[in-house]
Write an enzyme that holds these catalytic residues in place. Structure first.
Site, PDB file in Angstrom:
ATOM      1  N   LYS A  54       0.838  -1.200   0.000  1.00 39.54           N
ATOM      2  CA  LYS A  54       0.000   0.000   0.000  1.00 39.54           C
ATOM      3  C   LYS A  54       0.877   1.255   0.000  1.00 39.54           C
ATOM      4  O   LYS A  54       0.705   2.147  -0.840  1.00 39.54           O
ATOM      5  CB  LYS A  54      -0.928   0.009   1.221  1.00 39.54           C
ATOM      6  CG  LYS A  54      -1.946   1.132   1.172  1.00 39.54           C
ATOM      7  CD  LYS A  54      -2.690   1.293   2.470  1.00 39.54           C
ATOM      8  CE  LYS A  54      -1.967   2.241   3.380  1.00 39.54           C
ATOM      9  NZ  LYS A  54      -2.680   2.634   4.578  1.00 39.54           N
ATOM     10  N   ASP A  92      -6.442   0.714   0.432  1.00 43.78           N
ATOM     11  CA  ASP A  92      -6.579   1.106   1.833  1.00 43.78           C
ATOM     12  C   ASP A  92      -7.989   0.710   2.283  1.00 43.78           C
ATOM     13  O   ASP A  92      -8.701  -0.001   1.574  1.00 43.78           O
ATOM     14  CB  ASP A  92      -6.317   2.610   2.008  1.00 43.78           C
ATOM     15  CG  ASP A  92      -7.491   3.444   1.517  1.00 43.78           C
ATOM     16  OD1 ASP A  92      -8.291   2.935   0.681  1.00 43.78           O
ATOM     17  OD2 ASP A  92      -7.652   4.587   1.963  1.00 43.78           O
TER      18      ASP A  92
END
Ligand code: SF4
Length: 288
Positions: free
Chosen positions: A187, A206
Site C-alpha cells: 500500500k 486502503d
C-alpha cells in the site's frame, strides 16, 4: 420528512417504495442525477452538469450488466472522473521521503491527523539524514498523536537508516526495493510510486478502496493483496493511481463506512451493494 433529503434503507425489493419510473421502465435515478447535487458542497460542478443525465449501462437484453463487465467498469471510471477530476494524495509532502513518512504515519490514522503532525515534524527534521540519525525513542513524542507511535517511530527511523545505508540517501523508485524498507508494504509502496514517481505499479488498497471495491462488486475478495490483483485486471494500468485516489476520496465524502450517502452518490444506479442506504436498483446480497 421529504423524500430525497434523508438516506433510507433500501426496500427488500431492492427499490425504494414510490421511486419514480421513467421511460423504458427504469427506476428514477438518485437525487444527484436528478439535481446534479452531491454532498460535496453547494452548486453544481460544470462537468457534472454536463454529464447529466447518467444512463444505466445495460446489456443488449436490457438487463443490468455483470459487475465486472468492461462497459460497467468504464461507466464507473467516467463517473468517478466527473466527480473527482484532479484528485491526488491528501497527505501533505514535498519530497518522496516526506511521502514515505506521511504514509507510514497514516496507518490506522486519518490523513487530517497526519497533516497536523508532519509540518512541524519536517521542520524539526528537514532531511532524511536527520531521521536516520535518530533513535525510535527520540521520534516517538513527535508522532504520538497518530497512534501506534512506537511501531511507527521504529519503521520511520529504520526506513531512513536503510535508505541512507543501502540506497545512497535516495528513496528507491522500484517496488522490490521499496518493499525492503521497514514499515513499507504494497500500500505504501503504491502510494509513493504512483503519487511521487508517477509509476503505475499497482492499486492502493486502503480501507476505502477495500470497502468500495466490494460494494461495487469489483472484487469478492477480502484480502488486500487479492483485491489489488482483482482491480489490476479490470482497471486500465494508466488509471491505477488516479482510480485509487478517486475511490479514497469517494470513501471519505460519500461512500462512508457506516452510513453511505447513497442518495447523493452518482454511482447509485449502477451500485447494487447490500448495505446501501438508498436504492433505485435491485440489491445483490453478495455485494458488500
Ligand atoms: S454504497 Fe452508496 S455511496 Fe457507496 S457507491 Fe454504492 S450508492 Fe454510492
Amino acid at each position: 420528512m421529504p423524500r430525497g433529503k434523508t438516506p433510507r434503507r433500501p426496500a427488500r425489493t431492492g427499490r425504494q417504495e414510490g421511486a419514480r419510473k421513467v421511460r423504458g421502465g427504469k427506476a428514477a435515478t438518485s437525487a444527484v442525477l436528478r439535481t446534479g447535487r452531491t454532498g460535496m458542497g453547494s452548486g453544481t460542478h460544470p462537468d457534472r452538469a454536463a454529464a447529466r443525465p447518467l444512463p444505466v449501462p445495460n446489456s443488449a437484453s436490457g438487463r443490468p450488466l455483470p459487475p465486472r463487465a468492461p462497459e460497467r467498469i468504464q461507466e464507473i471510471l467516467v463517473r468517478l472522473n466527473v466527480l473527482y477530476p484532479e484528485v491526488t494524495c491528501a497527505l501533505q509532502h514535498k519530497s518522496a521521503w516526506e511521502l514515505v513518512v506521511a504514509t507510514i504515519l497514516s496507518a490506522q490514522s486519518t490523513d487530517v491527523r497526519v497533516n497536523m503532525v508532519t509540518p512541524e515534524l519536517f521542520r524539526k527534521y528537514p532531511t532524511l539524514q536527520d531521521f536516520a540519525a535518530l533513535t525510535p525513542e527520540q521520534l516517538q513524542p513527535d508522532v504520538r498523536t497518530t497512534g501506534f507511535f512506537r511501531n511507527k517511530s521504529k519503521s520511520v527511523v529504520g526506513a531512513a537508516k536503510k535508505i541512507v545505508s543501502e540506497f545512497g540517501g535516495q528513496v528507491p523508485d522500484q517496488m522490490e526495493q521499496l518493499l525492503t524498507l521497514p514499515g513499507v508494504a504494497r500500500k505504501t509502496a503504491n502510494v509513493v510510486l504512483g503519487t511521487w514517481f508517477r509509476k503505475n505499479e499497482g492499486v492502493v488498497v486502503d480501507t476505502h478502496v477495500h470497502r468500495i471495491s466490494r460494494r461495487l462488486e469489483l472484487t469478492r475478495n477480502d484480502d488486500p493483496k487479492r483485491i489489488e490483483q482483482d482491480l489490476m485486471k479490470i482497471i486500465p494500468r494508466e488509471k491505477w493511481t488516479l482510480f485509487s485516489h478517486q475511490v479514497i476520496w469517494h470513501g471519505r465524502k460519500l461512500c462512508i463506512a457506516r452510513r453511505p450517502k447513497c442518495v447523493d452518490c452518482p454511482l447509485e444506479n449502477i451500485c447494487y451493494a447490500a448495505d446501501k442506504t438508498w436504492s433505485t436498483v435491485g440489491i445483490h446480497k453478495s455485494a458488500k
